[in-house]
Design an enzyme around this catalytic site. Structure first.
Site, mmCIF file in Angstrom:
data_model
loop_
_atom_site.group_PDB
_atom_site.id
_atom_site.type_symbol
_atom_site.label_atom_id
_atom_site.label_comp_id
_atom_site.label_asym_id
_atom_site.label_seq_id
_atom_site.Cartn_x
_atom_site.Cartn_y
_atom_site.Cartn_z
ATOM 1 N N ASN A 27 -1.351 12.618 -0.315
ATOM 2 C CA ASN A 27 -1.662 11.196 -0.779
ATOM 3 C C ASN A 27 -2.649 10.666 0.234
ATOM 4 O O ASN A 27 -2.086 10.180 1.508
ATOM 5 C CB ASN A 27 -0.282 10.745 -0.822
ATOM 6 C CG ASN A 27 -0.325 8.936 -1.236
ATOM 7 O OD1 ASN A 27 -1.607 8.505 -1.377
ATOM 8 N ND2 ASN A 27 0.853 8.298 -1.414
ATOM 9 N N ARG A 42 -2.870 12.505 -5.054
ATOM 10 C CA ARG A 42 -2.480 11.213 -5.706
ATOM 11 C C ARG A 42 -3.745 10.498 -5.858
ATOM 12 O O ARG A 42 -4.472 10.165 -4.804
ATOM 13 C CB ARG A 42 -1.316 10.325 -4.914
ATOM 14 C CG ARG A 42 -1.296 9.081 -5.492
ATOM 15 C CD ARG A 42 -0.820 8.176 -4.682
ATOM 16 N NE ARG A 42 -0.264 6.731 -5.380
ATOM 17 C CZ ARG A 42 -0.428 5.496 -4.436
ATOM 18 N NH1 ARG A 42 -0.531 5.726 -3.083
ATOM 19 N NH2 ARG A 42 -0.248 4.433 -4.965
ATOM 20 N N HIS A 55 1.135 2.256 -9.648
ATOM 21 C CA HIS A 55 2.438 3.003 -9.501
ATOM 22 C C HIS A 55 3.011 3.614 -10.797
ATOM 23 O O HIS A 55 4.194 3.852 -10.983
ATOM 24 C CB HIS A 55 3.566 1.931 -9.145
ATOM 25 C CG HIS A 55 3.379 1.099 -7.812
ATOM 26 N ND1 HIS A 55 3.561 -0.269 -7.727
ATOM 27 C CD2 HIS A 55 2.840 1.260 -6.600
ATOM 28 C CE1 HIS A 55 3.318 -0.698 -6.331
ATOM 29 N NE2 HIS A 55 2.786 0.475 -5.825
ATOM 30 N N ARG A 62 0.751 -8.556 -0.205
ATOM 31 C CA ARG A 62 -0.066 -9.429 -1.385
ATOM 32 C C ARG A 62 0.627 -10.214 -2.092
ATOM 33 O O ARG A 62 1.885 -10.110 -2.260
ATOM 34 C CB ARG A 62 -0.267 -8.292 -2.367
ATOM 35 C CG ARG A 62 -1.429 -7.256 -1.701
ATOM 36 C CD ARG A 62 -1.910 -5.842 -2.717
ATOM 37 N NE ARG A 62 -1.076 -4.869 -2.050
ATOM 38 C CZ ARG A 62 -0.614 -3.762 -2.773
ATOM 39 N NH1 ARG A 62 -1.045 -3.375 -3.864
ATOM 40 N NH2 ARG A 62 0.036 -2.759 -2.155
ATOM 41 N N GLU A 98 7.712 10.020 -6.277
ATOM 42 C CA GLU A 98 6.309 10.374 -6.599
ATOM 43 C C GLU A 98 5.735 11.589 -6.168
ATOM 44 O O GLU A 98 4.730 12.120 -7.058
ATOM 45 C CB GLU A 98 5.344 9.340 -6.094
ATOM 46 C CG GLU A 98 5.780 7.785 -6.814
ATOM 47 C CD GLU A 98 5.361 6.703 -5.776
ATOM 48 O OE1 GLU A 98 5.958 6.269 -4.718
ATOM 49 O OE2 GLU A 98 3.920 6.142 -6.331
#
Ligand code: AMP
Length: 402
Positions: free
Chosen positions: A12, A93, A182, A243, A386
Site C-alpha cells: 500500500n 492497493r 475504502h 477532512r 484490507e
C-alpha cells in the site's frame, strides 16, 4: 493444492509512505508486516515486524524503489528473506479505479498507464500507487502483480446514487461522479457480518461505518453496495481526522473570493487541516477523547459534530435501504472507541437499536455483536483486514488467469 498456493506480498504505497505485509490468503495469518514513512526525506523510518520482534530504523530513503530495497534488506537481516517467504504474487492497493476498473486486475503496461492517468482524479494517491507498482516490478520482475481498487466495491452503485446534479455534459467529460473509497474494507467487513449473525447474506440490509483516520459509510443490500458517503474524491461525507466531509461548495468559493485563499491552499485546508484537527486541533481521536473526558468544550463540540454526521447518514441510509438489519463499526475509531458507538446508538433508539453496555466495552480483535438480543437492529464490531482482502483478491486473479 494448486501450484499458485503460497503467500502474497501486499503493498500500500502512499505519497511518502509504504505499508507492506506478507499474508497467507488461506489462513489470514501474516508473516511479516512493516511501515516505511517519510520516503524522500533524510529521516525516513522503517518499522518491521517478524516473529513477534519489532525492528525500528532511521534511514535515508530517496524513493519507493529504495524503500523496497530497504524492506528486502531488513527482511534478510531479521531472519526471513523475501526469497524464502513463499511469495507467489504481489497485491497492490490502488485508490482510484475510475470508470474502467472495478474488479481486481493483473497489472500490465496498459493497466499501469491507466492507473497513472487516473491521477487527475486522485492526485494524492494514484501516482504514488503507480510508483509503488513500478518499484515492486523491479524487485520481483517474474511475479504477477495485481491491482485491487478502493473504488471497486462501489461499481454497483445505482446511477441515482452516483450522479452529481450538475451539468451532465461537463460531468461526463471530466468523469465527475461519486465513486466511493475504502471499498476493500467495506466489502471485507460486510461479508463477515452475515457469518457473525448466521444470516442469509442475500437478504441482509447493512450499514457499514469505516471510521479510521479517513471515514466512510456504505449501505449494502444483499451484498451489493447501493450508497456510500465518499464521492469523486475521498473528501465527501463523514467527519474525519483531517477532512471535514460534507461542506457547502459555496463555502469553498467564499474561502477563495472573500478569504483570499488560493486553490492549493484550499486543497490543503480541506484535505489536511479540517475534520477533528481543524475543529479541535487534535491529530488523533484518542487525544480528542481525553479532552472530551476532561470537559474541554471545543473537543466536545468536535465529538458532537462527528457523531451527529454519523447519525444523520445512518438515518438517510436506512431510508435508502428501506430498513436496516445490521449497523457495523470498523477501523481504528469504529473498532476501539466505545464512546462513539454508544453516542451513535443512543440516538438510534427510535430504530429499535439497543446497545449492550457491557458488550460495547469489551476490547477484542474478533468480530462481535454489541447489541442486546432484544435489539431490532444488530450492532456489530468487525475488525477490518484490507491486506487479507487484497491477498485473497490477488490469488483469485492469478488462479483465474489462463
Ligand atoms: P485507522 O486509520 O483505521 O488506522 O484509524 C486511526 C484512528 O483510530 C486514529 O484517530 C486513532 O486515534 C484511532 N484509534 C486507533 N486505536 C485506538 C484505540 N485503541 N482507541 C481509540 N481510538 C483509536
Amino acid at each position: 493444492m494448486t501450484q499458485r498456493d503460497g503467500n502474497v506480498l501486499v503493498l500500500n504505497a502512499g505519497s511518502s509512505s509504504l505499508k507492506y505485509q506478507i499474508v497467507d490468503p488461506a489462513t489470514g495469518e501474516h508473516l511479516v508486516k512493516g511501515l516505511i514513512e517519510r520516503i524522500g526525506h533524510d529521516n525516513a523510518t522503517i518499522t518491521h515486524e517478524y516473529d513477534g520482534e519489532k525492528t525500528h530504523r532511521e534511514v535515508t530513503i530517496a524513493d519507493h524503489a529504495v524503500a523496497l530495497e530497504q524492506m528486502t534488506e531488513v527482511m534478510s537481516e531479521t531472519g526471513l528473506a523475501l526469497a524464502d517467504a513463499g511469495v507467489v504474487a504481489v497485491g497492490h492497493r490502488v485508490v482510484h479505479g475510475g470508470r474502467n476498473f472495478s474488479d481486481p486486475v493483473l497489472v500490465d503496461e496498459r493497466v499501469l498507464a491507466e492507473i497513472k492517468r487516473l491521477g487527475t482524479l486522485a492526485p494524492l494517491h494514484n501516482p504514488a500507487n503507480a510508483t509503488g507498482i513500478e518499484a515492486a516490478q523491479r524487485i520481483l520482475p517474474d511475479h504477477a502483480h495485481v491491482a485491487v481498487f478502493d473504488t471497486g466495491f462501489f461499481a454497483t452503485l445505482p446511477p441515482a446514487a452516483y450522479t452529481y446534479a450538475i451539468d451532465a455534459a461537463l460531468a461526463k467529460e471530466h468523469a465527475l461522479r461519486r465513486y466511493g473509497f475504502h471499498g476493500t474494507s467495506h466489502e471485507y467487513v460486510s461479508a463477515r457480518v452475515p457469518e457473525l449473525l448466521g444470516a442469509d447474506p442475500a437478504s441482509l440490509k447493512q450499514i457499514v461505518c469505516h471510521l479510521g483516520n479517513g471515514a466512510s459509510m456504505s449501505a449494502i443490500d444483499g451484498g451489493r453496495a447501493v450508497e456510500t458517503s465518499m464521492g469523486v474524491t475521498p473528501l465527501e461525507g463523514l467527519v474525519m481526522g483531517t477532512r471535514g466531509g460534507d461542506i457547502d461548495p459555496g463555502a469553498v468559493l467564499h474561502l477563495n473570493r472573500v478569504a483570499g485563499l488560493g486553490v492549493d491552499e484550499i486543497d490543503t485546508l480541506l484535505n489536511r487541516g479540517s475534520g477533528i484537527l481543524g475543529m479541535a486541533g487534535a491529530t488523533d481521536f484518542r487525544d480528542l477523547m481525553e479532552r472530551v473526558e476532561a470537559g474541554d468544550e471545543t473537543a466536545t463540540l468536535a465529538f458532537d459534530v462527528y457523531v451527529h454526521r454519523l447519525v444523520k447518514y445512518i438515518g438517510a441510509y436506512t431510508s435508502v435501504l428501506g430498513g436496516v438489519d445490521a449497523v457495523t463499526f470498523t477501523a481504528g475509531v469504529g473498532e476501539n472507541n466505545a464512546a462513539v458507538r454508544a453516542a451513535v446508538c443512543e440516538r438510534l433508539a427510535w430504530l429499535g437499536v439497543e446497545l449492550g453496555e457491557a458488550a460495547n466495552e469489551v476490547r477484542s480483535d474478533n468480530p462481535r455483536v454489541v447489541s442486546t438480543p432484544a435489539s431490532k437492529v444488530a450492532v456489530c464490531v468487525v475488525p477490518t483486514n484490507e491486506e487479507l482482502a487484497i491477498a485473497q483478491h490477488t490469488v483469485a486473479v492469478i488462479d483465474s488467469a489462463p
